[in-house]
Design a protein around this motif. Structure first.
Motif, mmCIF file in Angstrom:
data_model
loop_
_atom_site.group_PDB
_atom_site.id
_atom_site.type_symbol
_atom_site.label_atom_id
_atom_site.label_comp_id
_atom_site.label_asym_id
_atom_site.label_seq_id
_atom_site.Cartn_x
_atom_site.Cartn_y
_atom_site.Cartn_z
ATOM 1 N N VAL A 26 11.286 43.537 -5.904
ATOM 2 C CA VAL A 26 10.279 43.618 -4.843
ATOM 3 C C VAL A 26 10.491 42.518 -3.814
ATOM 4 C CG1 VAL A 26 7.820 43.271 -4.343
ATOM 5 C CG2 VAL A 26 8.514 44.811 -6.188
ATOM 6 N N HIS A 27 10.734 41.283 -4.263
ATOM 7 C CA HIS A 27 10.955 40.191 -3.320
ATOM 8 C C HIS A 27 12.212 40.417 -2.487
ATOM 9 C CE1 HIS A 27 8.247 37.198 -5.709
ATOM 10 N NE2 HIS A 27 7.574 37.866 -4.801
ATOM 11 N N ALA A 28 13.251 40.963 -3.102
ATOM 12 C CA ALA A 28 14.477 41.251 -2.347
ATOM 13 C C ALA A 28 14.218 42.333 -1.309
ATOM 14 C CB ALA A 28 15.591 41.675 -3.303
ATOM 15 N N ALA A 29 13.453 43.362 -1.682
ATOM 16 C CA ALA A 29 13.109 44.423 -0.728
ATOM 17 C C ALA A 29 12.260 43.869 0.405
ATOM 18 C CB ALA A 29 12.375 45.553 -1.448
ATOM 19 N N THR A 34 18.710 46.142 1.398
ATOM 20 C CA THR A 34 18.817 47.540 0.995
ATOM 21 C C THR A 34 19.021 47.628 -0.514
ATOM 22 O OG1 THR A 34 21.232 47.589 1.225
ATOM 23 C CG2 THR A 34 19.923 48.082 3.200
ATOM 24 N N ASN A 35 18.898 48.851 -1.060
ATOM 25 C CA ASN A 35 19.135 49.037 -2.492
ATOM 26 C C ASN A 35 20.532 48.581 -2.892
ATOM 27 O OD1 ASN A 35 16.592 50.083 -2.833
ATOM 28 N ND2 ASN A 35 17.237 52.218 -2.912
ATOM 29 N N ARG A 36 21.510 48.894 -2.064
ATOM 30 C CA ARG A 36 22.890 48.501 -2.373
ATOM 31 C C ARG A 36 23.047 46.981 -2.368
ATOM 32 N NH1 ARG A 36 27.540 50.975 -2.775
ATOM 33 N NH2 ARG A 36 26.643 52.940 -2.038
ATOM 34 N N GLU A 37 22.445 46.319 -1.380
ATOM 35 C CA GLU A 37 22.531 44.859 -1.304
ATOM 36 C C GLU A 37 21.836 44.206 -2.492
ATOM 37 O OE1 GLU A 37 22.711 44.076 3.536
ATOM 38 O OE2 GLU A 37 20.780 44.397 2.551
ATOM 39 N N ILE A 38 20.697 44.759 -2.887
ATOM 40 C CA ILE A 38 19.990 44.225 -4.052
ATOM 41 C C ILE A 38 20.830 44.400 -5.309
ATOM 42 C CG2 ILE A 38 17.945 44.441 -5.515
ATOM 43 C CD1 ILE A 38 16.432 45.439 -3.017
ATOM 44 N N ALA A 39 21.424 45.570 -5.454
ATOM 45 C CA ALA A 39 22.255 45.852 -6.631
ATOM 46 C C ALA A 39 23.438 44.894 -6.700
ATOM 47 C CB ALA A 39 22.736 47.304 -6.593
ATOM 48 N N GLU A 40 24.110 44.670 -5.558
ATOM 49 C CA GLU A 40 25.262 43.773 -5.527
ATOM 50 C C GLU A 40 24.842 42.337 -5.808
ATOM 51 O OE1 GLU A 40 27.019 44.403 -1.729
ATOM 52 O OE2 GLU A 40 28.001 46.285 -2.302
ATOM 53 N N ARG A 41 23.712 41.923 -5.239
ATOM 54 C CA ARG A 41 23.241 40.548 -5.422
ATOM 55 C C ARG A 41 22.842 40.290 -6.874
ATOM 56 N NH1 ARG A 41 20.708 37.422 -1.598
ATOM 57 N NH2 ARG A 41 22.199 38.384 -0.188
ATOM 58 N N ARG A 42 22.217 41.265 -7.513
ATOM 59 C CA ARG A 42 21.699 41.074 -8.866
ATOM 60 C C ARG A 42 22.670 41.533 -9.947
ATOM 61 N NH1 ARG A 42 16.259 43.337 -10.315
ATOM 62 N NH2 ARG A 42 16.841 42.102 -12.132
ATOM 63 N N GLY A 43 23.744 42.238 -9.551
ATOM 64 C CA GLY A 43 24.702 42.705 -10.541
ATOM 65 C C GLY A 43 24.174 43.840 -11.397
ATOM 66 N N ILE A 44 23.373 44.721 -10.777
ATOM 67 C CA ILE A 44 22.850 45.886 -11.488
ATOM 68 C C ILE A 44 23.205 47.133 -10.687
ATOM 69 C CG2 ILE A 44 20.960 44.582 -12.547
ATOM 70 C CD1 ILE A 44 19.085 45.649 -10.430
ATOM 71 N N HIS A 121 28.466 20.212 1.019
ATOM 72 C CA HIS A 121 28.185 21.516 0.429
ATOM 73 C C HIS A 121 27.088 21.370 -0.617
ATOM 74 C CE1 HIS A 121 29.057 24.766 -2.605
ATOM 75 N NE2 HIS A 121 28.923 25.470 -1.499
ATOM 76 N N LEU A 122 26.046 22.205 -0.507
ATOM 77 C CA LEU A 122 24.942 22.163 -1.459
ATOM 78 C C LEU A 122 25.172 23.135 -2.605
ATOM 79 C CD1 LEU A 122 21.976 21.965 1.094
ATOM 80 C CD2 LEU A 122 22.994 20.093 -0.234
ATOM 81 N N TYR A 123 25.299 24.414 -2.289
ATOM 82 C CA TYR A 123 25.602 25.410 -3.321
ATOM 83 C C TYR A 123 25.986 26.724 -2.658
ATOM 84 C CZ TYR A 123 20.782 27.113 -2.559
ATOM 85 O OH TYR A 123 19.620 27.576 -2.002
ATOM 86 N N THR A 124 26.637 27.584 -3.435
ATOM 87 C CA THR A 124 27.025 28.919 -2.986
ATOM 88 C C THR A 124 26.480 29.930 -3.974
ATOM 89 O OG1 THR A 124 29.044 28.166 -1.875
ATOM 90 C CG2 THR A 124 28.976 30.478 -2.539
ATOM 91 N N PHE A 125 25.928 31.015 -3.446
ATOM 92 C CA PHE A 125 25.375 32.075 -4.283
ATOM 93 C C PHE A 125 25.880 33.398 -3.739
ATOM 94 C CE2 PHE A 125 22.685 34.084 -7.213
ATOM 95 C CZ PHE A 125 21.943 35.071 -6.582
ATOM 96 N N GLY A 126 26.894 33.981 -4.412
ATOM 97 C CA GLY A 126 27.477 35.227 -3.917
ATOM 98 C C GLY A 126 28.118 35.017 -2.558
ATOM 99 N N LYS A 127 27.643 35.755 -1.559
ATOM 100 C CA LYS A 127 28.169 35.657 -0.205
ATOM 101 C C LYS A 127 27.293 34.779 0.681
ATOM 102 C CE LYS A 127 30.588 40.085 -0.371
ATOM 103 N NZ LYS A 127 30.760 41.427 0.264
ATOM 104 N N LEU A 128 26.510 33.900 0.047
ATOM 105 C CA LEU A 128 25.667 32.951 0.765
ATOM 106 C C LEU A 128 26.142 31.543 0.451
ATOM 107 C CD1 LEU A 128 22.164 34.435 -0.166
ATOM 108 C CD2 LEU A 128 23.686 35.150 1.686
#
Length: 210
Positions: A26-29, A34-44, A121-128
């Motif tokens: 819900v927070h990602a939405a 998008t559904n695809r971006e959420i899936a890629e970010r969360r690995g589901i 550099h602080l941290y990297t999370f996926g493509k962020l």
């Protein structure tokens, strides 16, 4: 608004209005993903994202994803729900806590800002990726379409109260406060976006320690 949870076969009832997985989706939405971006970010899978969205809509009595993007409640186990509320605290926007830039290649951008410019550099999370610019955080986000405008993120202490106060003044918000990341030490990153008179996005941000 709080809906009555319903029992599910094969899964114990959850004490909160949504399960942890549903809250993350819900927070990602609400962040506009998008559904695809959420899936890629969360690995589901995308089907899993759709399942979480459908469950959330049913539990909350909402009819659409658009209504979901405007719904606001704080998770019961969130640090924000335990944040002490100051009585009669005057709204005061803090320093610029973050500036975002879109990049086409996150690895190339990390090398430019980190190795060539020498930013910490602080941290990297996926493509962020996140860098420190003298106390202001630089947020790099890999996108196929790179927009020229940056977003200014104004830091506040109580993001729920700041959102309510500015909304009462007529500020047009694009989404409610939502958690975008939880660090390993439990610190939560919360954001909400609004528009300036030209329709360009600005944001409020808060780091809530556990």
């Amino acid at each position: 608004m709080r809906a009555t949870g319903r029992k599910r076969r094969g899964r114990p009832p959850h004490e909160d209005v949504l399960t942890p997985g549903e809250w993350r989706t819900v927070h990602a939405a609400q962040h506009g993903m998008t559904n695809r971006e959420i899936a890629e970010r969360r690995g589901i899978s995308i089907d899993a994202v759709k399942y979480h969205v459908a469950n959330a809509l049913e539990k909350l009595g909402l009819r659409s994803r658009r209504e979901l993007r405007g719904w606001f409640q704080v998770p019961a186990d969130s640090a924000l729900s335990r944040q002490e509320k100051a009585m009669d605290q005057k709204l005061e926007l803090g320093r610029i806590g973050q500036i975002s830039r879109m990049v086409r290649n996150i690895a190339e951008a990390q090398r430019f800002y980190g190795e060539l410019l020498g930013l910490r550099h602080l941290y990297t999370f996926g493509k962020l990726a996140f860098f420190d610019c003298g106390g202001t955080r630089l947020y790099l986000d890999e996108k196929e379409e790179v927009q020229p405008e940056s977003i200014l993120y104004l830091q506040v202490q109580d993001i729920a109260a700041a959102h309510a106060e500015l909304a009462s003044r007529g500020v047009e918000f694009m989404n409610p406060p939502h958690m975008i990341f939880r660090h390993g030490d439990g610190t939560e990153e919360w954001m909400t976006f609004f528009k300036d008179p030209e329709g360009r996005p600005l944001a409020l941000m808060a780091q809530v320690k556990a």
